[in-house]
Design a protein around this motif. Structure first.
Motif, PDB file in Angstrom:
ATOM      1  N   PHE A   8       0.840  -1.194   0.000  1.00  0.00           N
ATOM      2  CA  PHE A   8       0.000   0.000   0.000  1.00  0.00           C
ATOM      3  C   PHE A   8       0.877   1.245   0.000  1.00  0.00           C
ATOM      4  N   ASP A   9       1.911   1.253   0.822  1.00  0.00           N
ATOM      5  CA  ASP A   9       2.795   2.411   0.945  1.00  0.00           C
ATOM      6  C   ASP A   9       3.435   2.762  -0.390  1.00  0.00           C
ATOM      7  N   ALA A  22       0.686   3.950  -2.898  1.00  0.00           N
ATOM      8  CA  ALA A  22       0.194   5.275  -2.526  1.00  0.00           C
ATOM      9  C   ALA A  22       1.244   6.345  -2.834  1.00  0.00           C
ATOM     10  N   ARG A  43       1.159   6.909  -6.478  1.00  0.00           N
ATOM     11  CA  ARG A  43      -0.105   7.547  -6.886  1.00  0.00           C
ATOM     12  C   ARG A  43      -0.071   9.042  -6.600  1.00  0.00           C
ATOM     13  N   ARG A  44       0.462   9.413  -5.447  1.00  0.00           N
ATOM     14  CA  ARG A  44       0.461  10.839  -5.109  1.00  0.00           C
ATOM     15  C   ARG A  44       1.637  11.584  -5.727  1.00  0.00           C
ATOM     16  N   ILE A  80      -4.997   1.070  -6.095  1.00  0.00           N
ATOM     17  CA  ILE A  80      -4.788   2.077  -5.048  1.00  0.00           C
ATOM     18  C   ILE A  80      -5.980   3.031  -4.991  1.00  0.00           C
ATOM     19  N   ASP A  81      -6.596   3.308  -6.113  1.00  0.00           N
ATOM     20  CA  ASP A  81      -7.775   4.180  -6.098  1.00  0.00           C
ATOM     21  C   ASP A  81      -8.974   3.521  -5.411  1.00  0.00           C
ATOM     22  N   LEU A 102      -7.618   3.325  -1.335  1.00  0.00           N
ATOM     23  CA  LEU A 102      -7.389   4.573  -0.612  1.00  0.00           C
ATOM     24  C   LEU A 102      -8.618   5.084   0.142  1.00  0.00           C
ATOM     25  N   HIS A 107      -9.000   3.055   3.224  1.00  0.00           N
ATOM     26  CA  HIS A 107      -7.926   3.392   4.166  1.00  0.00           C
ATOM     27  C   HIS A 107      -8.285   4.667   4.941  1.00  0.00           C
TER      28      HIS A 107
END
Length: 159
Positions: free
Chosen positions: A55-56, A59, A62-63, A120-121, A124, A127
């Motif tokens: 996830f890390d 993410a 993604r950002r 991830i979308d 998130l 989360h």
């Protein structure tokens, strides 16, 4: 109402009245909180077939968009060996790609694949909802004060 840490502090006060154990009030609670939060976050990640490490990385990409592994290492706050292992696993699942750098023939860039971006979308919002639920016992003002206090502590430790 006393919590577990209060009981531990009282035991230390009884056993070692000469020792100021007040720092344990903060770090004992941070430790217990970390365990509780990590358990909840792992459950959320597992619903999306992810672990915290995956996830890390997803993410972070993604950002921040395309990144070299060294940038990814700094953004995700992990070691170079950990980055390689995470990227190997994510690439095997078709969630990221590594492509040679246009500037440096030895370097690579890491990108999310469409599948990685979609995953991830989806993960998130769940989360964030988990984090929101975990903070539900605090008022908005308490959350803001806590976030600022933790920021100040981190900055004092050169983070």
């Amino acid at each position: 109402m006393p919590d577990h840490v209060d009981r531990v502090l009282q035991q230390w006060a009884d056993a070692r009245p000469d020792l100021d154990v007040t720092p344990m009030a903060v770090f004992g609670r941070l430790s217990r909180l970390t365990q509780l939060v990590n358990n909840e976050l792992r459950r959320t990640f597992a619903e999306h077939d992810l672990d915290p490490s995956s996830f890390d990385v997803l993410a972070t990409l993604r950002r921040g968009g395309r990144q070299a592994p060294a940038e990814l290492m700094r953004s995700a706050m992990i070691t170079s060996g950990a980055v390689t292992q995470r990227l190997d696993r994510l690439e095997a699942r078709g969630l990221v790609t590594r492509t040679p750098s246009d500037v440096d023939g030895r370097g690579v860039h890491v990108d999310l694949t469409d599948a990685g971006r979609e995953l991830i979308d989806r993960a998130l919002p769940d989360h964030v909802d988990t984090e929101r639920r975990l903070l539900a016992g605090l008022t908005p003002d308490q959350r803001e004060i806590l976030a600022e206090t933790l920021r100040q502590l981190l900055m004092s430790l050169d983070d």
